[in-house]
Design a protein around this motif. Structure first.
Motif, short mmCIF file in Angstrom:
data_model
loop_
_atom_site.label_atom_id
_atom_site.label_comp_id
_atom_site.label_asym_id
_atom_site.label_seq_id
_atom_site.Cartn_x
_atom_site.Cartn_y
_atom_site.Cartn_z
N HIS A 1 -23.19 27.72 -29.26
CA HIS A 1 -22.22 27.11 -28.34
C HIS A 1 -20.77 27.47 -28.68
O HIS A 1 -19.89 26.62 -28.71
CB HIS A 1 -22.39 25.59 -28.31
CG HIS A 1 -23.48 25.13 -27.38
ND1 HIS A 1 -24.74 24.87 -27.84
CD2 HIS A 1 -23.49 24.92 -26.05
CE1 HIS A 1 -25.50 24.49 -26.81
NE2 HIS A 1 -24.76 24.53 -25.72
N ASN A 2 -20.55 28.75 -28.92
CA ASN A 2 -19.18 29.24 -29.10
C ASN A 2 -18.77 30.10 -27.90
O ASN A 2 -19.63 30.62 -27.18
CB ASN A 2 -19.09 30.07 -30.38
CG ASN A 2 -19.50 29.29 -31.61
OD1 ASN A 2 -18.79 28.40 -32.06
ND2 ASN A 2 -20.67 29.60 -32.16
N THR A 3 -17.48 30.26 -27.71
CA THR A 3 -16.94 31.13 -26.67
C THR A 3 -16.12 32.21 -27.36
O THR A 3 -15.24 31.91 -28.18
CB THR A 3 -16.06 30.35 -25.69
OG1 THR A 3 -16.87 29.39 -25.00
CG2 THR A 3 -15.43 31.27 -24.66
N LEU A 4 -16.38 33.48 -27.03
CA LEU A 4 -15.75 34.60 -27.72
C LEU A 4 -15.26 35.62 -26.70
O LEU A 4 -16.03 36.03 -25.81
CB LEU A 4 -16.72 35.26 -28.70
CG LEU A 4 -17.45 34.32 -29.68
CD1 LEU A 4 -18.84 33.96 -29.14
CD2 LEU A 4 -17.60 34.96 -31.06
N SER A 5 -14.01 36.05 -26.84
CA SER A 5 -13.48 37.03 -25.89
C SER A 5 -12.33 37.81 -26.49
O SER A 5 -11.62 37.33 -27.37
CB SER A 5 -13.00 36.32 -24.61
OG SER A 5 -11.88 35.50 -24.86
N ASN A 6 -12.23 39.05 -26.02
CA ASN A 6 -11.00 39.82 -26.15
C ASN A 6 -10.59 40.08 -27.59
O ASN A 6 -9.43 39.94 -27.97
CB ASN A 6 -9.86 39.09 -25.43
CG ASN A 6 -8.80 40.06 -24.95
OD1 ASN A 6 -9.10 41.01 -24.26
ND2 ASN A 6 -7.59 39.81 -25.34
#
Length: 446
Positions: A273-278
């Protein structure tokens, strides 16, 4: 200063946030409309700066958006990400990318840019969303709920699987409990996080607010690192090296300058449940004989190299018999490749993930790996899965019960070792809605 130096300068800087609120959206007069905007200057140097903008839709769902603001001191956008930027005079227009145009109620779009300045660099004081000025409140009335029509078999309104329970390889080898019931420490900066995560004593570490840093922060054994609502790690990543029994949950990672999460020589790890971007390099990399790992319910978007399993073709002596990982219910949209790219591990289980607009490839099995690709939803993915990759020789891959729309047929071959744990498989056709509703930071109860 080069563009890369500017990006790295942003990653090392302190974030100063200015929260502004409430814009209207183009919608019927009766619709509720509003948003919340957070504008953050992450780093500033002689003639430039980097900033991020978080847009939260507080009103009814919208499809497609434009965010506008005016710079008060002649600043200019020089490069942007996660949106298309244009500028006329001091007025900037940011238009959604293909993967983040739909914002449900409470949905968030994260965009960022590098800019230039001279003299002073004050933050914008007002924003508009879809042409209407931000006012600090939600206006209009909520869209009326339609009169329900009885049906013989109602559709459940919640995902049919447990979005918080541990499943997969991290249940093996003694299981993964992290810090368990140990005392909780709350951290708000990188030095406190580094101190709390060191050593092998059991600890539950809560991250609060935004931690700005550079490089990699070492994580020791028997740790649970979990984000409070809105917690973010910006500019750096977590390095689980030579550790065991580690849980990383509910964090937003962006603009890292190495890897976001690196796991090496470690066992029993749950990344959930992590969010990873850019970021710069890998979002979630697992290597060097690591074993018994589950990667679940994460949202990866607007990034090139998503998930690497096994770092080198020359490392087979160390990696064979290890690198057993489960990837399930992850959301990968707007990535280029490595969803995952696998070397040596067998069996690696890739099930019930949602792939959308992947420009390179989804899953690659290489160097004798065995990968089961099961019950996934591929949308607009020309190359959903294949054998071999670049100079890496082929592994084996079994694909079954996948849903493909606007996508290629994939390549498979050989057999894969049996899966030793029990799991519940969602119907592939329902995976898109299940994963969108459940994946990413902020989608679990704390």
């Amino acid at each position: 200063m080069t563009l890369r130096q500017r990006r790295l300068a942003f990653l090392g800087g302190a974030v100063g946030a200015l929260c502004l609120a409430a814009g209207l959206v183009t919608a019927p007069a009766s619709a509720a409309a509003g948003c919340q905007v957070a504008y953050s200057v992450g780093s500033q140097w002689n003639d430039g700066f980097s900033a991020s903008v978080s847009i939260t839709n507080l009103g009814d769902p919208i499809t497609g958006w434009q965010l506008k603001w005016s710079f008060p001191a002649g600043q200019a956008v020089t490069q942007g990400w996660n949106a298309t930027f244009s500028q006329s005079g001091g007025t900037v227009t940011a238009t959604n990318a293909s993967f983040n145009g739909d914002l449900r109620t409470g949905g968030v779009a994260l965009i960022g840019f590098n800019g230039s300045w001279s003299g002073s660099n004050p933050a914008p004081t007002s924003f508009t969303l879809n042409g209407v000025a931000c006012t600090g409140s939600v206006t209009g009335s909520p869209s009326p709920n339609p009169t329900p029509t009885p049906t013989p078999t109602p559709t459940p309104s919640t995902p049919p699987v447990n979005t918080t329970g541990l499943v997969g390889w991290a249940t093996q080898g003694g299981g993964t409990t992290g810090g368990g019931n140990a005392a909780t420490t709350t951290v708000t900066n990188s030095s406190a996080l580094t101190s709390a995560a060191s050593g092998t004593g059991a600890s539950v570490i809560r991250v609060s607010g935004t931690i700005s840093c550079s490089g990699m922060l070492r994580v020791g054994s028997n740790k649970t690192i979990i984000g409070n609502p809105g917690a973010a790690i910006v500019g750096c990543g977590l390095n689980v090296s030579g550790a065991s029994n580690v849980i990383i949950r509910n964090l937003t990672f962006r603009n890292w300058n190495d890897d976001a999460i690196n796991v090496q020589n470690s066992t029993r790890v749950w990344i959930d449940h992590n969010t990873l971007s850019n970021g710069y390099d890998g979002a979630i990399d697992i290597k060097r004989a690591s074993d018994y790992v589950t990667v679940s319910w994460n949202h990866l978007y607007a990034h090139d190299k998503a998930m690497l399993l096994g770092h080198s073709d020359d490392n087979g002596a160390e990696d064979r018999g290890h690198l057993r990982v489960t990837y399930h219910h992850n959301r990968l949209d707007g990535i280029t490749q490595r969803g995952p790219r696998v070397r040596f591990g067998n069996p690696v289980h890739v099930y019930n993930n949602y792939y959308f607009n992947v420009s390179g490839y989804g899953v690659a099995s290489t160097e004798g790996a065995g990968v089961l690709v099961e019950g996934n939803y591929f949308e607009n993915v020309g190359d959903p899965f294949h054998l071999g990759e670049a100079a890496s020789g082929p592994g084996t891959l079994v694909a079954r019960n996948n849903y493909l729309t606007g996508s290629g047929s994939g390549q498979q071959g050989g057999s894969v070792a049996s899966i030793p744990y029990s799991y519940s498989l969602d119907a592939a056709s329902s995976v898109k809605s299940v994963v969108i509703s459940g994946a990413g930071a902020g989608k679990i109860n704390l």
